[in-house]
Design a protein around this motif. Structure first.
Motif, PDB file in Angstrom:
ATOM      1  N   CYS B  47       1.256  -1.180   0.223  1.00 45.15           N
ATOM      2  CA  CYS B  47      -0.283   0.242  -0.042  1.00 45.15           C
ATOM      3  C   CYS B  47       1.148   1.218   0.054  1.00 45.15           C
ATOM      4  O   CYS B  47       1.525   1.643   0.789  1.00 45.15           O
ATOM      5  CB  CYS B  47      -1.142   0.210   0.920  1.00 45.15           C
ATOM      6  SG  CYS B  47      -1.783   1.615   1.479  1.00 45.15           S
ATOM      7  N   CYS B  50       0.105   4.184   3.144  1.00 44.63           N
ATOM      8  CA  CYS B  50       1.162   3.752   4.729  1.00 44.63           C
ATOM      9  C   CYS B  50       1.756   2.817   4.145  1.00 44.63           C
ATOM     10  O   CYS B  50       2.819   2.246   5.952  1.00 44.63           O
ATOM     11  CB  CYS B  50      -0.810   2.539   5.648  1.00 44.63           C
ATOM     12  SG  CYS B  50      -0.871   1.281   4.890  1.00 44.63           S
ATOM     13  N   CYS B  61      -6.463  -2.039   0.462  1.00 45.57           N
ATOM     14  CA  CYS B  61      -5.636  -2.105   2.233  1.00 45.57           C
ATOM     15  C   CYS B  61      -6.607  -1.791   3.070  1.00 45.57           C
ATOM     16  O   CYS B  61      -7.207  -0.758   2.925  1.00 45.57           O
ATOM     17  CB  CYS B  61      -4.945  -0.946   1.961  1.00 45.57           C
ATOM     18  SG  CYS B  61      -3.954  -0.229   3.622  1.00 45.57           S
ATOM     19  N   CYS B  64      -6.411   1.823   4.711  1.00 47.72           N
ATOM     20  CA  CYS B  64      -6.518   2.940   3.757  1.00 47.72           C
ATOM     21  C   CYS B  64      -7.284   2.791   2.953  1.00 47.72           C
ATOM     22  O   CYS B  64      -8.109   3.485   2.536  1.00 47.72           O
ATOM     23  CB  CYS B  64      -5.040   3.354   3.171  1.00 47.72           C
ATOM     24  SG  CYS B  64      -3.800   3.039   4.360  1.00 47.72           S
TER      25      CYS B  64
HETATM   26 ZN   LIG Z   1      -2.965   1.637   3.590  1.00 45.52          ZN
END
Ligand SMILES: [Zn+2]
Lengths: 377, 153
Positions: B47, B50, B61, B64
């Protein structure tokens, strides 16, 4: 705001192998008891119009497992919904149906006959995906073992702590006439019990159990028609954690904290460590009792060992899941004990003057899903 | 509880649920599993918001809520054993005879530990922190068993 109460509870005795009775018969006993206790009818104006059932397809070995019981739970020719999660969620559904005004009365009925399948563990292996987890043989016991190792290290939990939890479960179970009959155990019995999946020993794991139970829930306006001793449901919350064990903090109680926070805010509880006269936590394995105590805020994070040493007096008076309830119904059994205690009907194990209780349930591997219910008299 | 009726004519019957299935591995999972099988590489997905690297791979993710399906990163075939259990019972769903080790292995380059078997070590000597390497399956396998097991470096 409208309120919802449990008006009656019914159960059969938890048993290792009720081979001589179909699960339909087990449920029917509970159903008939609720009708006897409350005089409730199936009149479409005044009686039960909706039933929430709880059961599992794979344990029953038939898909749409509720099809097998609709007639014996009074769901024939009326509304029926099935919860295929821990039975505490069935109470959540039922309460929501009443609080929303959808209906006045909901009957909740659950059953699980773990003894039917050759292996309860093989059964839980089927809870995992066929690509990444199932081929490795992961089941609820090995998932719990991974959580147990991580948690015991974090909380400095010893084998002696776990033995104390097991002895506590057996001692309380022996005072509950509906609990599974298990031989009493000594600390040495637990410490030398065979390892199943390190660090979990045989006596740290809940035994294979068959059981059925039911409850009648009602809106405040009509509660007097069915009972003098309503038990109010004042808070409920649930939360689902990540699926893969590697995605989760196995010792952090992420989902349980969220479920509890939701339930506490609904019930106006500021400090859970002093709020309850009794708590019932769904301890499928001994290490889970202190872990869930941390997650519900009964004791600070990492202090589960000290919490066990403090005595466990008002914890799992029923014997807990560890003494023997089937999977699917652990949380329902916890709520049922809270209801009996709040009604003053818990016999030898009664907590005097109990006014408020917490019941907890889990679904899935190593507590992936948690539900928390607050009950008050 | 004892039944309140005569059991002499009561009987039980044996049965079984056995139903073959065809499972789609998913578009992301298919890439992971075929890469593992055909190129003997373990792929993760990163991701970019993050920075977390997931294995097994996934499309989104969870924190997120970003679509990460194309953000493949190659992971090492070595890693560190973070947690384990020694399975000491036999059952039909288990891939080995007991005792055997099931562990959570943080592959080098990944953030989420991967569940797998650990072999090639005396079970009572297994400890957290053990450095391990993937041993790929000799025959093509279409699941995570494309890695046969992990063994100490
Ligand atoms: Zn993430």
């Amino acid at each position: 705001m409208n309120r919802v109460a449990i008006c009656a509870v019914a159960q059969i005795k938890n048993e290792p192998d009720i081979w001589y009775q179909r699960f339909q018969g087990m449920v029917l006993e509970c159903f008939e008891s609720i009708v006897r206790q409350t005089g409730v009818t199936f009149d479409m104006e005044q009686g039960i119009r909706n039933v929430v059932t709880c059961s599992d397809d794979v344990f029953d070995a038939r898909t749409i497992s509720d099809n097998a019981v609709t007639d014996v739970v009074g769901a024939h020719f009326r509304g029926e919904e099935k919860v295929a999660q821990d039975g505490l969620n069935a109470l959540g559904y039922a309460a929501a149906a009443i609080l929303s005004g959808h209906d006045d009365l909901i009957l909740v009925m659950g059953h699980c006959k773990e003894s039917q399948s050759e292996s309860r563990l093989m059964n839980t292996n089927l809870a995992f995906d066929p690509f990444y987890c199932r081929p490795l043989g992961l089941d609820f016991l090995t998932a719990a073992a991974l959580q147990a190792r991580a948690y015991m290290r974090k909380a400095k939990l010893t084998e002696h702590h776990l033995a104390q939890v097991v002895m506590h479960a057996r001692a309380n179970g022996a005072r509950n006439p509906y609990a599974r009959d298990n031989p009493p155990v000594t600390e040495t019995d637990v410490l030398t019990s065979p390892l199943l999946a390190d660090p979990i020993r045989q006596l740290h794991a809940y035994p294979v159990t068959d059981w059925a139970a039911g409850m009648l829930l009602c809106c405040e306006e009509r509660v007097h028609e069915f009972t003098e001793k309503p038990v109010w449901l004042t808070g409920f919350g649930s939360c689902m954690d990540s699926y893969f064990l590697g995605d989760r903090d196995l010792t952090g109680n992420f989902a349980l904290k969220r479920a509890a926070r939701r339930a506490y805010s609904m019930a106006d509880i500021a400090d859970p460590s002093t709020a309850f006269d009794l708590v019932e936590l769904n301890d499928a394995y001994a290490y889970q009792l202190p872990l869930w105590a941390e997650g519900t805020g009964l004791t600070p994070e990492g202090s589960g060992g000290a919490w066990i040493e403090s005595g466990l007096d008002r914890v799992n008076r029923s014997g807990g899941m560890l003494n023997g309830n089937p999977i699917m119904l652990g949380g329902l059994a916890r709520a049922l004990e809270c209801a009996l205690q709040l009604r003053g009907e818990a016999g030898e194990r009664q907590v005097d003057g109990a006014r408020r209780a917490l019941a907890h349930g889990t679904t899935g591997a190593a507590g992936q899903h948690h539900a928390v219910l607050i009950l008050e008299r | 509880m004892h039944p309140n009726f005569d059991l002499s004519d009561c009987y039980t019957i044996q049965g079984k649920l056995a139903l073959p299935y065809t499972y789609f591995a998913g578009s992301v999972g298919s890439i992971f599993l075929t890469t593992l099988r055909d190129r003997r590489k373990i792929m993760g997905i990163k991701c970019h918001t993050c920075g977390k690297v997931f294995v097994p791979p996934r499309q989104t993710c969870e924190r997120c809520l970003e679509d990460i399906r194309d953000q493949w990163v190659e992971l090492g075939d070595t890693g560190t054993l973070e947690n384990f259990t020694v399975v000491r019972y036999a059952d039909r769903h288990l891939p080995r005879r007991p005792p055997f080790v099931l562990g959570l292995i943080r592959l080098d380059g990944a953030d989420t530990p991967l569940l797998h078997l650990v072999a090639g070590v005396v079970v009572d000597r297994v400890a957290e922190g053990l450095r391990v390497r993937a041993v790929f399956a000799a025959q093509p396998e279409n699941t995570i068993l494309g890695i046969d097991h992990f063994q100490p470096l």
